[in-house]
Design an enzyme around this catalytic site. Structure first.
Site, PDB file in Angstrom:
ATOM      1  CG  ASP A   1      -6.710   0.411  -0.609  1.00  0.00           C
ATOM      2  OD1 ASP A   1      -6.639   1.368   0.173  1.00  0.00           O
ATOM      3  OD2 ASP A   1      -5.712  -0.131  -1.121  1.00  0.00           O
TER       4      ASP A   1
ATOM      5  CG  ASP B   1      -1.916   1.040   1.247  1.00  0.00           C
ATOM      6  OD1 ASP B   1      -2.608   1.164   0.227  1.00  0.00           O
ATOM      7  OD2 ASP B   1      -2.031   1.767   2.245  1.00  0.00           O
TER       8      ASP B   1
ATOM      9  CB  THR C   1      -1.745   6.038  -2.064  1.00  0.00           C
ATOM     10  OG1 THR C   1      -1.613   4.627  -1.962  1.00  0.00           O
ATOM     11  CG2 THR C   1      -2.880   6.476  -1.177  1.00  0.00           C
ATOM     12  CB  THR C   2       0.830   3.200  -5.829  1.00  0.00           C
ATOM     13  OG1 THR C   2       0.641   2.511  -4.598  1.00  0.00           O
ATOM     14  CG2 THR C   2       2.182   2.867  -6.395  1.00  0.00           C
TER      15      THR C   2
HETATM   16  P1  ADP Z   1      -2.870   2.348  -6.017  1.00  0.00           P
HETATM   17  O1  ADP Z   1      -2.209   2.606  -4.704  1.00  0.00           O
HETATM   18  O2  ADP Z   1      -2.565   3.426  -7.006  1.00  0.00           O
HETATM   19  O3  ADP Z   1      -4.317   2.043  -5.908  1.00  0.00           O
HETATM   20  P2  ADP Z   1      -2.568  -0.434  -6.672  1.00  0.00           P
HETATM   21  O4  ADP Z   1      -1.366  -1.247  -6.345  1.00  0.00           O
HETATM   22  O5  ADP Z   1      -3.802  -0.655  -5.898  1.00  0.00           O
HETATM   23  O6  ADP Z   1      -2.133   1.080  -6.602  1.00  0.00           O
HETATM   24  O7  ADP Z   1      -2.853  -0.643  -8.209  1.00  0.00           O
HETATM   25  C1  ADP Z   1      -3.897   0.004  -8.849  1.00  0.00           C
HETATM   26  C2  ADP Z   1      -3.774  -0.216 -10.336  1.00  0.00           C
HETATM   27  O8  ADP Z   1      -3.919  -1.596 -10.669  1.00  0.00           O
HETATM   28  C3  ADP Z   1      -4.886   0.525 -11.069  1.00  0.00           C
HETATM   29  O9  ADP Z   1      -4.338   1.201 -12.164  1.00  0.00           O
HETATM   30  C4  ADP Z   1      -5.811  -0.602 -11.503  1.00  0.00           C
HETATM   31  O10 ADP Z   1      -6.533  -0.293 -12.670  1.00  0.00           O
HETATM   32  C5  ADP Z   1      -4.832  -1.722 -11.739  1.00  0.00           C
HETATM   33  N1  ADP Z   1      -5.458  -3.044 -11.746  1.00  0.00           N
HETATM   34  C6  ADP Z   1      -6.280  -3.602 -10.840  1.00  0.00           C
HETATM   35  N2  ADP Z   1      -6.653  -4.846 -11.208  1.00  0.00           N
HETATM   36  C7  ADP Z   1      -6.051  -5.092 -12.392  1.00  0.00           C
HETATM   37  C8  ADP Z   1      -6.021  -6.187 -13.301  1.00  0.00           C
HETATM   38  N3  ADP Z   1      -6.704  -7.294 -13.065  1.00  0.00           N
HETATM   39  N4  ADP Z   1      -5.292  -6.062 -14.430  1.00  0.00           N
HETATM   40  C9  ADP Z   1      -4.577  -4.939 -14.649  1.00  0.00           C
HETATM   41  N5  ADP Z   1      -4.553  -3.882 -13.848  1.00  0.00           N
HETATM   42  C10 ADP Z   1      -5.286  -3.937 -12.734  1.00  0.00           C
HETATM   43 MG    MG Z   2      -5.249   0.480  -4.984  1.00  0.00          MG
END
Ligand code: ADP
Ligand code: MG
Length: 545
Positions: A390, A63, A96-97
């Site tokens: 989240d 996270d 956040t990322t």
């Molecule tokens: P953040 O802290 O930005 O939410 P995450 O590690 O939760 O970072 O990643 C979020 C990203 O992962 C988003 O761009 C989301 O669209 C993408 N994502 C989620 N599930 C999938 C999937 N099955 N395939 C590709 N991308 C995905």
């Molecule tokens: Mg996320």
């Protein structure tokens, strides 16, 4: 400054000053390092980080905001990056990322323009235009909007949020819990997440996690002489200790004979007895206390069959008051039947590791639920909690706005395309800044692919060509590793996620670009936090500026 003259000090000697291009480079480098640090955690195939603090506590997480908060970052520009993550967390609860990576990329690309001798003011102006256009495009052209979002969509939003967060195997079940919880507490389209309590219990498996209709306390009844459960609970909530000496009573007494001692003990007992009698008189059959409860008081309470818990957290007391309709009482003289909260049942439940908990179920206010997270180790339950938070944040945002976008890089590529079209309509150097802004958005699909072991250049190129053909929902599904319509595949995120990430990332990038002078008081040696950043301290401005 020339050497043959006396130096003039306009600031104290220990203030380090960096100016102009050096200050900018420094700050941009720090921001890039922060963005680079969280990049590998992005997306479903992102890696985790293990953070060990000075006392040896370990956190394993994926996270963004948690990582940055635990890193104890010191560099001022890097700290501004951490603030983006915090804002994102507070405003949306997810993304956040993404927000931090975007800010890093905006700055990295701005640096290219600075190298081309484009003035920061021009870059900032272009970035502002781009951010505004991005907001418009997301709201008007790209997002999918509906008046009432269905549970199916909400579930996909929750699953997308939880993908790759250690909740992987149980994400369907957890998504159901999260959606049901939100539906229970929502009030017309607003969701007060404070009404959803998250409680963790070690032991069992993640799939044993569940939604409880009411409030779960990690407290047992104070005495096994008390009943294990109370139906039609009438609950007294008190925020002071049930002890003979009140808060003011730490005064010394001197006792010189056994009789005096006995007298003193008798008096104390009588005081406590009269306190418990006031509780009985109110008609309460459950007592929930924020502070301690004396043995003597426990004895009388048990004898009267009152279910009692002590040392309940203040935040839980407030939740209990809201859920049961009771009032928290600070003096027993105020306790009447009117102040009592109501619940269908209060009972003790044995959780994992034989840990006993108290469930307050069927509360007077039905908009109050708890999510009980189970899992084998503390690291697991902690990471599941972050995933659930989240999910809750994302669903609350979708319920409120009814506005979603396709994730998996689809939104970023589409937006980038739209911004390039916008740039084509501009004249002047700002156009270059808008183009760099557009290019920066590609860092998201690129990192998603890279983290999954795919070739980022191939993927981004293919995505761009699909979007050029009008496939506005084409994204890289990392479950199937295929480029496809990810909206149909259920990879959905709240539009708010992206709106907030873009606006705070560009604001901070602009803020950092505007700085051309850093004055830093050297208070302590920079030896904590990121060691790489330690070398980024301000340089003496006198050398050759
Ligand atoms: P953040 O802290 O930005 O939410 P995450 O590690 O939760 O970072 O990643 C979020 C990203 O992962 C988003 O761009 C989301 O669209 C993408 N994502 C989620 N599930 C999938 C999937 N099955 N395939 C590709 N991308 C995905
Ligand atoms: Mg996320």
């Amino acid at each position: 400054m020339t050497n043959d003259r006396q130096p003039i000090y306009i600031t104290p000697e220990n203030v380090q000053r960096t100016l102009g291009r050096d200050a900018q480079r420094n700050n941009i480098l720090a921001a890039k390092i922060v963005a680079e640090t969280v990049k590998t955690t992005l997306g479903p195939k992102g890696m985790d980080k293990m953070l060990v603090d000075a006392t040896g506590n370990i956190i394993i997480t994926n996270d963004g905001v948690t990582i940055l908060q635990e890193m104890e970052i010191e560099h001022p520009a890097a700290k501004m990056m951490v603030d983006i993550a915090k804002t994102q967390e507070n405003e949306v609860g997810d993304g956040t990322t993404t927000a931090v990576m975007l800010a890093g990329k905006f700055l990295e690309n701005a640096e290219k323009l600075l190298d081309m001798k484009i003035h920061p003011t021009v870059i900032i102006k272009g970035y502002k235009m781009a951010a505004k256009e991005a907001e418009r495009a997301i709201k008007e052209d790209i997002s999918v909007n509906s008046e009432n979002v269905s549970d199916v969509v909400l579930k996909y939003v929750a699953m997308t949020a939880m993908t790759g967060k250690g909740a992987e195997n149980d994400k369907e079940k957890l998504a159901d819990i999260v959606v049901t919880a939100i539906r229970r507490v929502m009030d017309n389209k607003t969701v007060d997440l404070d009404n959803i309590k998250i409680e963790k219990s070690l032991g069992g498996a993640v799939e044993d996690s569940k939604l409880i209709d009411g409030i779960v306390l990690d407290k047992e009844r104070v005495s096994i002489e008390m009943p294990e459960s109370i139906n039609n609970a009438r609950i007294a909530l008190i925020d002071f200790a049930l002890e003979a000496r009140g808060p003011e009573g730490d005064s010394k007494i001197s006792i010189n004979s056994p009789e005096q001692l006995q007298g003193f003990i008798d008096r104390e007992e009588r005081a406590i007895k009269s306190m418990t009698e006031k509780i009985f008189a109110s008609g309460a059959n459950v007592l929930l206390c924020q502070k301690g409860i004396d043995d003597v008081a426990q004895y009388y309470l048990a004898r009267a069959g009152i279910y009692t818990c002590r040392r309940i957290a203040k935040s839980d007391m407030e939740r209990l008051a809201r859920a049961t309709g009771g009032h928290i009482i600070s003096s027993l003289n105020d306790l009447t039947s009117l102040e009592l909260g109501k619940a269908r049942i209060v009972r003790e439940v044995i959780g994992g590791d034989n840990e006993k908990m108290t469930y307050v179920e069927g509360c007077d206010n039905p908009k109050s639920v708890s999510i009980l997270i189970r899992g084998g180790t503390r690291h697991v339950v902690d990471e599941i909690e972050r995933a659930i938070r989240d999910g809750l944040g994302d669903i609350a945002s979708v319920v409120k706005s009814g506005s979603i976008v396709a994730g998996a890089g689809a939104i970023e590529i589409e937006l980038s395309k739209k911004l390039r079209e916008f740039a084509n309509r501009l004249n002047g150097r700002e156009r270059l800044a808008v183009e760099e802004f557009a290019r920066a958005l590609e860092c998201i699909p690129s990192a998603l692919a890279e983290n999954a072991g795919l070739d980022p250049i191939d993927i981004v190129t293919e995505l761009k060509s699909q979007h050029d053909k009008g496939e506005i929902y084409a994204g890289i599904n990392l479950i199937t590793n295929k480029i496809e319509n990810v909206l149909e595949a259920g990879i959905i995120e709240p539009a708010k996620n992206k709106l907030q990430a873009i606006s705070s990332a560009s604001e901070v990038a602009n803020m950092i670009l505007r700085i051309d002078d850093v004055l830093a008081a050297n208070t302590k040696p920079r030896n904590t936090g990121m060691s790489r950043m330690g070398s980024l301290g301000a340089k003496d401005f006198s050398d050759g500026m």
